[in-house]
Design a protein around this motif. Structure first.
Motif, PDB file in Angstrom:
ATOM      1  N   LEU A 105     -10.267  -8.442  -0.693  1.00 36.80           N
ATOM      2  CA  LEU A 105      -9.952  -9.429  -1.694  1.00 36.80           C
ATOM      3  C   LEU A 105      -8.502  -9.953  -1.683  1.00 36.80           C
ATOM      4  CD1 LEU A 105     -12.247  -8.063  -4.483  1.00 36.80           C
ATOM      5  CD2 LEU A 105     -12.312 -10.029  -3.337  1.00 36.80           C
ATOM      6  N   SER A 106      -7.637  -9.201  -1.241  1.00 37.64           N
ATOM      7  CA  SER A 106      -6.161  -9.765  -1.132  1.00 37.64           C
ATOM      8  C   SER A 106      -6.150 -11.054  -0.296  1.00 37.64           C
ATOM      9  CB  SER A 106      -5.323  -8.644  -0.510  1.00 37.64           C
ATOM     10  OG  SER A 106      -6.019  -8.095   0.500  1.00 37.64           O
ATOM     11  N   ILE A 115     -18.622  -1.706   1.718  1.00 34.88           N
ATOM     12  CA  ILE A 115     -17.672  -2.025   0.360  1.00 34.88           C
ATOM     13  C   ILE A 115     -16.226  -2.187   1.052  1.00 34.88           C
ATOM     14  CG2 ILE A 115     -17.254  -1.631  -1.985  1.00 34.88           C
ATOM     15  CD1 ILE A 115     -19.987  -2.153  -1.454  1.00 34.88           C
ATOM     16  N   GLU A 116     -15.362  -3.118   0.759  1.00 38.31           N
ATOM     17  CA  GLU A 116     -13.916  -3.029   1.233  1.00 38.31           C
ATOM     18  C   GLU A 116     -13.005  -3.080   0.050  1.00 38.31           C
ATOM     19  OE1 GLU A 116     -13.668  -5.722   4.931  1.00 38.31           O
ATOM     20  OE2 GLU A 116     -15.389  -6.542   3.662  1.00 38.31           O
ATOM     21  N   ASN A 117     -13.447  -2.907  -1.145  1.00 40.81           N
ATOM     22  CA  ASN A 117     -12.489  -3.209  -2.352  1.00 40.81           C
ATOM     23  C   ASN A 117     -12.649  -1.963  -3.375  1.00 40.81           C
ATOM     24  OD1 ASN A 117     -11.302  -5.945  -1.214  1.00 40.81           O
ATOM     25  ND2 ASN A 117     -13.682  -6.020  -1.416  1.00 40.81           N
ATOM     26  N   ILE A 118     -11.532  -1.295  -3.832  1.00 44.86           N
ATOM     27  CA  ILE A 118     -11.669  -0.367  -4.705  1.00 44.86           C
ATOM     28  C   ILE A 118     -10.778  -0.744  -5.736  1.00 44.86           C
ATOM     29  CG2 ILE A 118     -11.382   1.952  -5.267  1.00 44.86           C
ATOM     30  CD1 ILE A 118     -13.050   1.814  -3.134  1.00 44.86           C
ATOM     31  N   LEU A 119     -11.121  -0.629  -7.059  1.00 41.59           N
ATOM     32  CA  LEU A 119     -10.162  -0.623  -8.313  1.00 41.59           C
ATOM     33  C   LEU A 119     -10.286   0.998  -8.696  1.00 41.59           C
ATOM     34  CD1 LEU A 119      -8.666  -1.750 -10.855  1.00 41.59           C
ATOM     35  CD2 LEU A 119     -10.757  -2.009 -11.956  1.00 41.59           C
ATOM     36  N   CYS A 150      -8.966  -2.688   0.527  1.00 43.53           N
ATOM     37  CA  CYS A 150      -8.100  -3.109  -0.497  1.00 43.53           C
ATOM     38  C   CYS A 150      -8.008  -2.680  -1.866  1.00 43.53           C
ATOM     39  CB  CYS A 150      -8.653  -4.684  -0.430  1.00 43.53           C
ATOM     40  SG  CYS A 150      -7.953  -5.647  -1.618  1.00 43.53           S
ATOM     41  N   ILE A 151      -6.963  -2.320  -2.429  1.00 41.55           N
ATOM     42  CA  ILE A 151      -6.878  -1.583  -3.469  1.00 41.55           C
ATOM     43  C   ILE A 151      -6.472  -2.494  -4.748  1.00 41.55           C
ATOM     44  CG2 ILE A 151      -5.895   0.430  -4.848  1.00 41.55           C
ATOM     45  CD1 ILE A 151      -5.467   1.761  -1.718  1.00 41.55           C
ATOM     46  N   ALA A 152      -6.955  -2.421  -5.873  1.00 38.56           N
ATOM     47  CA  ALA A 152      -6.509  -3.134  -7.109  1.00 38.56           C
ATOM     48  C   ALA A 152      -6.344  -1.918  -7.914  1.00 38.56           C
ATOM     49  CB  ALA A 152      -7.642  -3.939  -7.637  1.00 38.56           C
TER      50      ALA A 152
END
Ligand SMILES: NC(=O)C1=CN([C@@H]2O[C@H](COP(=O)(O)OP(=O)(O)OC[C@H]3O[C@@H](n4cnc5c(N)ncnc54)[C@H](O)[C@@H]3O)[C@@H](O)[C@H]2O)C=CC1
Ligand SMILES: Nc1nc(=O)c2c([nH]1)NC[C@@H]1CN(c3ccc(C(=O)N[C@@H](CCC(=O)O)C(=O)O)cc3)CN21
Length: 288
Positions: free
Chosen positions: A3-4, A100-104, A141-143
């Motif tokens: 998402l970045s 899944i490439e994005n983690i909150l 990608c980390i949120a």
């Protein structure tokens, strides 16, 4: 897609937050909602992990459906305080296996009415520790969560800002804010993070207040302040649920319209799995 790579393209991203189904209901029962929300074509959908008592083991299944069936980027929530380090790696490997490439990445709420587990071994104590671990051992990608009014456990705004700075430095790619009901508070927060040189994108967390029951619940979760115009709605429509919902939706729309006019990086809508109300908000604000 990470998402970045979607931010910083000169337009406000739109994202939804959904709960996985509770253990007592079938996965299909919420897929009507889930599917309906994806047809609105959000830039991404985030899936909670144990929030508000929902089942955390269904986060992966739900994220898988969002990403691989509906073709919408998924952001899987992951919390650390009640998990053993090995379980976190297991979860991360499973997410990766599902593309899944994005983690909150969050610390998580302490369970209500239980002794909190501060000091427990083999867990990460703060979100920044979880983030550093993910960054060094995995490829996501980390949120992370940010608090325009400060986190309730933190004594003052400056200390909270320093903690946020550490969290960003440990490997956060973008931020999603806790809900706020007064945009001035959000703009002030953007100014304050700029002063400490936090330059990653920030999505604004918007929670439409749809009924009077939610008000107390939300106070307990985050202590967000309620400005006078919203307080007036709450009092005026306390006993009239349809009018309450309509006014709550209008209030959220006016917040969003103002945020978009101010070119915020993203609007993150806490949908509470409410399809029709979320649709109305997205359409009335011309976000889609
Ligand atoms: N979208 C969502 O589901 C959201 C969930 N939350 C919830 O909010 C809670 C907090 O999670 P996070 O923000 O990830 O936690 P965090 O670990 O970033 O911060 C938690 C608290 O610890 C403090 N802190 C951080 N570093 C510290 C240090 N080195 N020394 C002392 N104190 C320190 C912070 O100021 C804050 O008060 C969680 O319960 C999370 O689930 C919050 C916002 C959105
Ligand atoms: N501290 C904190 N923890 C969270 O889990 C969290 C936040 N903040 N902020 C952002 C979102 C909002 N979350 C929320 C917000 C409201 C309810 C809530 O009102 N839950 C109702 C049930 C609602 C329903 O099932 O429709 C409840 O009574 O628990 C739950 C989670 C989850 N997230």
């Amino acid at each position: 897609m990470k998402l970045s790579d979607r931010f910083n393209k000169g337009k406000t991203l739109v994202s939804f937050e959904i709960f996985p189904p509770k253990q007592t209901v079938t996965l299909e029962s919420i897929f009507k909602t889930t599917e309906g929300l994806q047809t609105l074509n959000p830039d991404f959908t985030s899936i909670t992990y144990g929030a508000g008592g929902s089942a955390s083991d269904r986060t992966i299944e739900t994220a898988d459906k969002i990403k691989n069936t509906y073709g919408v980027e998924a952001l899987a929530h992951l919390t650390c305080i009640n998990s053993h380090k090995d379980d976190i790696d297991l979860m991360l490997n499973q997410l990766q296996a599902h593309n899944i490439e994005n983690i909150l990445a969050m610390r998580g709420d302490y369970p209500i009415n239980k002794n909190n587990d501060k000091g427990r071994e083999n867990t990460y104590q703060y979100a920044k520790d979880l983030i550093a671990h993910i960054k060094s051992n995995h490829d996501f990608c980390i949120a992370a969560a940010a608090y325009p009014e400060g986190h309730p456990e933190c004594p003052d705004l400056n200390t909270d800002l320093l903690h946020l700075k550490e969290k960003v430095n440990s490997g956060t790619d973008f931020l999603i804010t806790q809900m706020f009901f007064d945009n001035a508070i959000f703009y002030d927060f953007l100014d304050r993070i700029k002063q400490v040189n936090i330059t990653i994108p920030v999505s604004a967390g918007i929670m439409p207040l749809l009924n009077s029951k939610q008000v107390g619940r939300i106070k307990g979760l985050c202590g967000a302040s309620i400005p006078k115009p919203l307080q007036n709605i709450i009092e005026k429509y306390e006993h009239s649920s349809l009018d309450f919902e309509k006014a709550g939706i209008e209030y959220a729309c006016s917040q969003i319209t103002d945020l978009v006019a101010n070119q915020v990086d993203g609007i993150h809508l806490y949908t509470m799995n409410k399809l029709e109300q979320s649709k109305t908000i997205i359409q009335q604000t011309n976000l889609r």
